[in-house]
Write a protein that holds these residues in place. Structure first.
Motif, mmCIF file in Angstrom:
data_model
loop_
_atom_site.group_PDB
_atom_site.id
_atom_site.type_symbol
_atom_site.label_atom_id
_atom_site.label_comp_id
_atom_site.label_asym_id
_atom_site.label_seq_id
_atom_site.Cartn_x
_atom_site.Cartn_y
_atom_site.Cartn_z
ATOM 1 N N GLU A 259 -32.994 23.724 -1.470
ATOM 2 C CA GLU A 259 -33.450 24.310 -0.120
ATOM 3 C C GLU A 259 -34.731 25.170 -0.161
ATOM 4 O O GLU A 259 -35.670 25.152 0.645
ATOM 5 C CB GLU A 259 -32.318 25.122 0.556
ATOM 6 C CG GLU A 259 -32.584 25.612 1.859
ATOM 7 C CD GLU A 259 -31.648 26.250 2.933
ATOM 8 O OE1 GLU A 259 -31.964 26.770 3.703
ATOM 9 O OE2 GLU A 259 -30.432 26.123 2.326
ATOM 10 N N THR B 33 -36.491 21.436 7.212
ATOM 11 C CA THR B 33 -36.168 21.661 5.967
ATOM 12 C C THR B 33 -34.833 21.127 5.683
ATOM 13 O O THR B 33 -34.261 20.689 4.760
ATOM 14 C CB THR B 33 -35.872 23.324 5.487
ATOM 15 O OG1 THR B 33 -37.417 23.753 5.660
ATOM 16 C CG2 THR B 33 -35.351 23.530 4.222
ATOM 17 N N THR C 113 -33.274 18.268 3.288
ATOM 18 C CA THR C 113 -32.202 18.596 2.220
ATOM 19 C C THR C 113 -31.150 17.704 2.585
ATOM 20 O O THR C 113 -30.090 17.233 1.444
ATOM 21 C CB THR C 113 -31.777 19.951 2.004
ATOM 22 O OG1 THR C 113 -31.551 20.197 3.352
ATOM 23 C CG2 THR C 113 -32.780 20.691 1.524
ATOM 24 N N VAL D 70 -42.166 22.603 3.319
ATOM 25 C CA VAL D 70 -42.216 22.657 4.879
ATOM 26 C C VAL D 70 -42.916 23.778 5.443
ATOM 27 O O VAL D 70 -43.728 23.513 6.123
ATOM 28 C CB VAL D 70 -40.672 22.482 5.485
ATOM 29 C CG1 VAL D 70 -40.847 22.637 6.970
ATOM 30 C CG2 VAL D 70 -40.105 21.447 5.124
ATOM 31 N N THR D 71 -42.652 24.958 4.761
ATOM 32 C CA THR D 71 -43.520 26.167 5.388
ATOM 33 C C THR D 71 -45.003 25.885 5.153
ATOM 34 O O THR D 71 -45.873 26.090 6.115
ATOM 35 C CB THR D 71 -43.138 27.369 4.781
ATOM 36 O OG1 THR D 71 -41.718 27.613 5.071
ATOM 37 C CG2 THR D 71 -43.850 28.651 5.271
ATOM 38 N N ALA E 219 -37.623 23.039 -0.607
ATOM 39 C CA ALA E 219 -37.826 22.369 0.381
ATOM 40 C C ALA E 219 -38.527 22.998 1.490
ATOM 41 O O ALA E 219 -39.425 22.843 2.286
ATOM 42 C CB ALA E 219 -36.669 21.562 1.247
ATOM 43 N N ARG E 220 -37.903 24.268 1.753
ATOM 44 C CA ARG E 220 -38.395 25.291 2.707
ATOM 45 C C ARG E 220 -40.042 25.834 2.373
ATOM 46 O O ARG E 220 -40.619 25.714 3.305
ATOM 47 C CB ARG E 220 -37.435 26.492 2.798
ATOM 48 C CG ARG E 220 -37.951 27.658 4.002
ATOM 49 C CD ARG E 220 -36.909 28.731 4.110
ATOM 50 N NE ARG E 220 -35.835 28.189 4.258
ATOM 51 C CZ ARG E 220 -35.281 27.935 5.454
ATOM 52 N NH1 ARG E 220 -36.065 27.821 6.591
ATOM 53 N NH2 ARG E 220 -34.017 27.307 5.750
#
Length: 175
Positions: free
Chosen positions: A33, A13, A17, A40-41, A36-37
């Motif tokens: 963020e 992440t 970013t 990504v998760t 993105a998180r």
């Protein structure tokens, strides 16, 4: 054994970013963020669907950001110190690529979230990925670079075929 993907998720992440920064101030940074998180998760849970998979990547490490840095042109920083390099070693190239695909393709993001619904990571916990699946105008503005298909293409295309295979997408036959 560590069966937690949080170091991989946090580092990947952070890489996304930094490579595709937010547009605006503190609120934009937080919204970027979160998006993105979430991407990504989902990507990490797809790539490492079981606790054993997560434990193995925790032991072996995910590989780092070197190729991603090279692909995006961010590899010229010769003055990186050991602390700077430490978090980069937890970046997972495949997870970053899959997250880039999810951030730029809403249909693929829906398919991916549906794909993790029955996995070990979500058992017993309802998981909501609203900012990934249904970003509002503020989310989109904050993450304008992070969601731009042309800008993320070099990262997304690295492992897009594998993601489509994992999801059983008909698009894999076309790609």
């Amino acid at each position: 054994m560590q069966a937690d993907l949080s170091p991989v998720i946090a580092a990947t992440t952070h890489w996304l970013t930094r490579a595709f920064p937010p547009s605006g101030g503190a609120l934009a940074a937080a919204l970027c963020e979160v998006q993105a998180r979430q991407a990504v998760t989902v990507a990490a849970w797809l790539r490492y669907p079981t606790a054993m998979d997560a434990a193995l990547v925790g032991m072996a490490g995910p590989g780092g950001s070197a190729r991603l840095d090279w692909v995006t042109g961010a590899d010229s920083a010769d003055d990186r110190d050991a602390e700077e390099h430490a978090w980069r070693s937890w970046v997972d190239e495949v997870v970053a690529s899959w997250a880039a695909c999810l951030l730029t393709d809403p249909d693929l993001a829906e398919l991916a979230v549906a794909g993790i619904a029955e996995g070990e990571h979500t058992t017993g916990t309802p998981t909501v990925f609203r900012r990934l699946l249904a970003p509002d105008a503020t989310d989109r503005h904050a993450a304008a670079l992070l969601r731009h298909p042309d800008l993320l293409a070099s990262v997304a295309e690295l492992h897009r075929g594998e993601l489509l295979d994992r999801l059983g997408s008909n698009e894999a036959l076309v790609a």
